[in-house]
Design an enzyme around this catalytic site. Sequence first.
Site, PDB file in Angstrom:
ATOM      1  N   ARG A 155       0.852  -1.184   0.000  1.00  0.00           N
ATOM      2  CA  ARG A 155       0.000   0.000   0.000  1.00  0.00           C
ATOM      3  C   ARG A 155       0.891   1.238   0.000  1.00  0.00           C
ATOM      4  O   ARG A 155       2.041   1.197   0.453  1.00  0.00           O
ATOM      5  CB  ARG A 155      -0.897   0.027   1.243  1.00  0.00           C
ATOM      6  CG  ARG A 155      -1.837  -1.174   1.374  1.00  0.00           C
ATOM      7  CD  ARG A 155      -2.620  -1.090   2.684  1.00  0.00           C
ATOM      8  NE  ARG A 155      -3.578  -2.182   2.823  1.00  0.00           N
ATOM      9  CZ  ARG A 155      -3.342  -3.316   3.480  1.00  0.00           C
ATOM     10  NH1 ARG A 155      -2.154  -3.494   4.059  1.00  0.00           N
ATOM     11  NH2 ARG A 155      -4.256  -4.249   3.559  1.00  0.00           N
TER      12      ARG A 155
ATOM     13  N   LYS B 192      -2.021  -2.420   7.992  1.00  0.00           N
ATOM     14  CA  LYS B 192      -3.208  -1.898   8.659  1.00  0.00           C
ATOM     15  C   LYS B 192      -3.357  -2.529  10.040  1.00  0.00           C
ATOM     16  O   LYS B 192      -3.000  -3.670  10.256  1.00  0.00           O
ATOM     17  CB  LYS B 192      -4.456  -2.199   7.825  1.00  0.00           C
ATOM     18  CG  LYS B 192      -4.623  -1.304   6.606  1.00  0.00           C
ATOM     19  CD  LYS B 192      -5.966  -1.565   5.946  1.00  0.00           C
ATOM     20  CE  LYS B 192      -6.219  -0.595   4.807  1.00  0.00           C
ATOM     21  NZ  LYS B 192      -7.543  -0.824   4.179  1.00  0.00           N
TER      22      LYS B 192
ATOM     23  N   HIS C 283      -2.494   2.438  -6.015  1.00  0.00           N
ATOM     24  CA  HIS C 283      -3.187   1.200  -5.660  1.00  0.00           C
ATOM     25  C   HIS C 283      -3.304   0.268  -6.863  1.00  0.00           C
ATOM     26  O   HIS C 283      -3.446  -0.953  -6.692  1.00  0.00           O
ATOM     27  CB  HIS C 283      -4.570   1.513  -5.087  1.00  0.00           C
ATOM     28  CG  HIS C 283      -4.921   0.660  -3.905  1.00  0.00           C
ATOM     29  ND1 HIS C 283      -4.204   0.677  -2.727  1.00  0.00           N
ATOM     30  CD2 HIS C 283      -5.894  -0.269  -3.733  1.00  0.00           C
ATOM     31  CE1 HIS C 283      -4.734  -0.187  -1.872  1.00  0.00           C
ATOM     32  NE2 HIS C 283      -5.749  -0.777  -2.462  1.00  0.00           N
TER      33      HIS C 283
ATOM     34  N   ARG D 203      -0.627  -2.174  -6.778  1.00  0.00           N
ATOM     35  CA  ARG D 203      -0.926  -3.261  -5.835  1.00  0.00           C
ATOM     36  C   ARG D 203      -1.773  -4.328  -6.526  1.00  0.00           C
ATOM     37  O   ARG D 203      -1.493  -5.522  -6.423  1.00  0.00           O
ATOM     38  CB  ARG D 203      -1.659  -2.685  -4.617  1.00  0.00           C
ATOM     39  CG  ARG D 203      -2.017  -3.696  -3.518  1.00  0.00           C
ATOM     40  CD  ARG D 203      -2.463  -2.898  -2.307  1.00  0.00           C
ATOM     41  NE  ARG D 203      -3.126  -3.690  -1.284  1.00  0.00           N
ATOM     42  CZ  ARG D 203      -2.492  -4.364  -0.328  1.00  0.00           C
ATOM     43  NH1 ARG D 203      -1.180  -4.393  -0.306  1.00  0.00           N
ATOM     44  NH2 ARG D 203      -3.167  -5.030   0.600  1.00  0.00           N
TER      45      ARG D 203
ATOM     46  N   HIS E 119      -3.900  -8.804   3.606  1.00  0.00           N
ATOM     47  CA  HIS E 119      -5.361  -8.753   3.628  1.00  0.00           C
ATOM     48  C   HIS E 119      -5.891  -9.589   4.785  1.00  0.00           C
ATOM     49  O   HIS E 119      -5.436 -10.717   5.004  1.00  0.00           O
ATOM     50  CB  HIS E 119      -5.955  -9.297   2.316  1.00  0.00           C
ATOM     51  CG  HIS E 119      -5.871  -8.343   1.172  1.00  0.00           C
ATOM     52  ND1 HIS E 119      -5.787  -8.745  -0.136  1.00  0.00           N
ATOM     53  CD2 HIS E 119      -5.863  -6.986   1.140  1.00  0.00           C
ATOM     54  CE1 HIS E 119      -5.725  -7.686  -0.928  1.00  0.00           C
ATOM     55  NE2 HIS E 119      -5.765  -6.610  -0.163  1.00  0.00           N
TER      56      HIS E 119
ATOM     57  N   TYR F   3      -8.939  -8.154  -6.028  1.00  0.00           N
ATOM     58  CA  TYR F   3      -7.819  -7.542  -6.743  1.00  0.00           C
ATOM     59  C   TYR F   3      -7.348  -8.395  -7.920  1.00  0.00           C
ATOM     60  O   TYR F   3      -6.427  -8.001  -8.629  1.00  0.00           O
ATOM     61  CB  TYR F   3      -6.639  -7.335  -5.787  1.00  0.00           C
ATOM     62  CG  TYR F   3      -6.792  -6.159  -4.858  1.00  0.00           C
ATOM     63  CD1 TYR F   3      -6.200  -4.933  -5.156  1.00  0.00           C
ATOM     64  CD2 TYR F   3      -7.536  -6.259  -3.690  1.00  0.00           C
ATOM     65  CE1 TYR F   3      -6.337  -3.854  -4.306  1.00  0.00           C
ATOM     66  CE2 TYR F   3      -7.687  -5.182  -2.835  1.00  0.00           C
ATOM     67  CZ  TYR F   3      -7.081  -3.987  -3.151  1.00  0.00           C
ATOM     68  OH  TYR F   3      -7.218  -2.913  -2.309  1.00  0.00           O
TER      69      TYR F   3
END
Length: 321
Positions: free
Chosen positions: A168, A194, A269, A272, A295, A304
């Site tokens: 990211r 995250k 993104h 990614r 994730h 994705y």
Amino acid sequence: MNNDLTTTTRRPSAGLTTADFHQLAEVSPALAWFANIDNPQTRRAYQNDVKEFMAFAGIEDPHAFRHVGRGHVLAWRRDLEQRALGGATIRRKLSALSSLFDALCESNAVQGNPVDGVKRPKVASQEGSTPAIGDDQARALLAAPNGATLKGLRDRAILATLLYHGLRRAELCALHLVDLQERRGVRHLRVQGKGSKVRYVPLHPAAAGAIAAYLTMAGRSDDKAAPLFQPVSNNTRGAGKPITPDGVYRVLERYAGMVGIDVDGFGPHALRATAITNALENDADIGRVQDWVGHANIATTRMYDRRQPRIEASPTFKVTY
């Protein structure tokens, strides 16, 4: 000897005064909920969503949340729909409000969560909206920066780090030299993802070479505490600071224009999504890809995946009688 516990010179530095204790005890559940959201982007989005609901419902005093009913939430959802907001945006706004009410319920500030039972828009597709680029376009991007300049070497290292590891943008900006680590004889990136989750990603040889060339020209490979990617300009204000997310976007925008990439929604993104798709195309296990990019749910990884389905792989041709 003075036995007065309130004497600041005698109190350990980590202790709380009586005033501190009472002040913390009076922190509202709403503030505690907000402070417990680790991800700064989520925190900012949820704060804006709750403020928007408060404005819609005419709430000025936080105590008024105890009078909010399902009718208020339904009216807000209808207003969001009439503004033609996307389904994902409406789902997030309702999630933000529901998360707040869950926290208020836990602290007995309200009696129930009025968002419970309010239907949220369904996800229209299993595929996300972030585009991916082809292998030729990825190679063109990597070749575009001028390898004779510090800026060019830095930009090539940034593009390689994104394209070869699926990071990211915020994760890339948070990298420091100390995050280049040796694990079992292999160079890794220590990535802060995250929710403050840390993962270790093996460093691709092409990215390792690009990073080494950049750091050698920059002459700062020994400063382990320094940000890995820093602004490059004659302006000294950015010296020693990490490149910003906006700076990364401008880097990509420049080279995308140079090589003729004109794709709706293209940005960091998209690199990614490109990395995830490329890994899956080359037979990477989707569960390992999920861990690789950080994730929490494998369904997100599938969103994705931009591989084009092969006709011969259709279940149609698996049916036999």
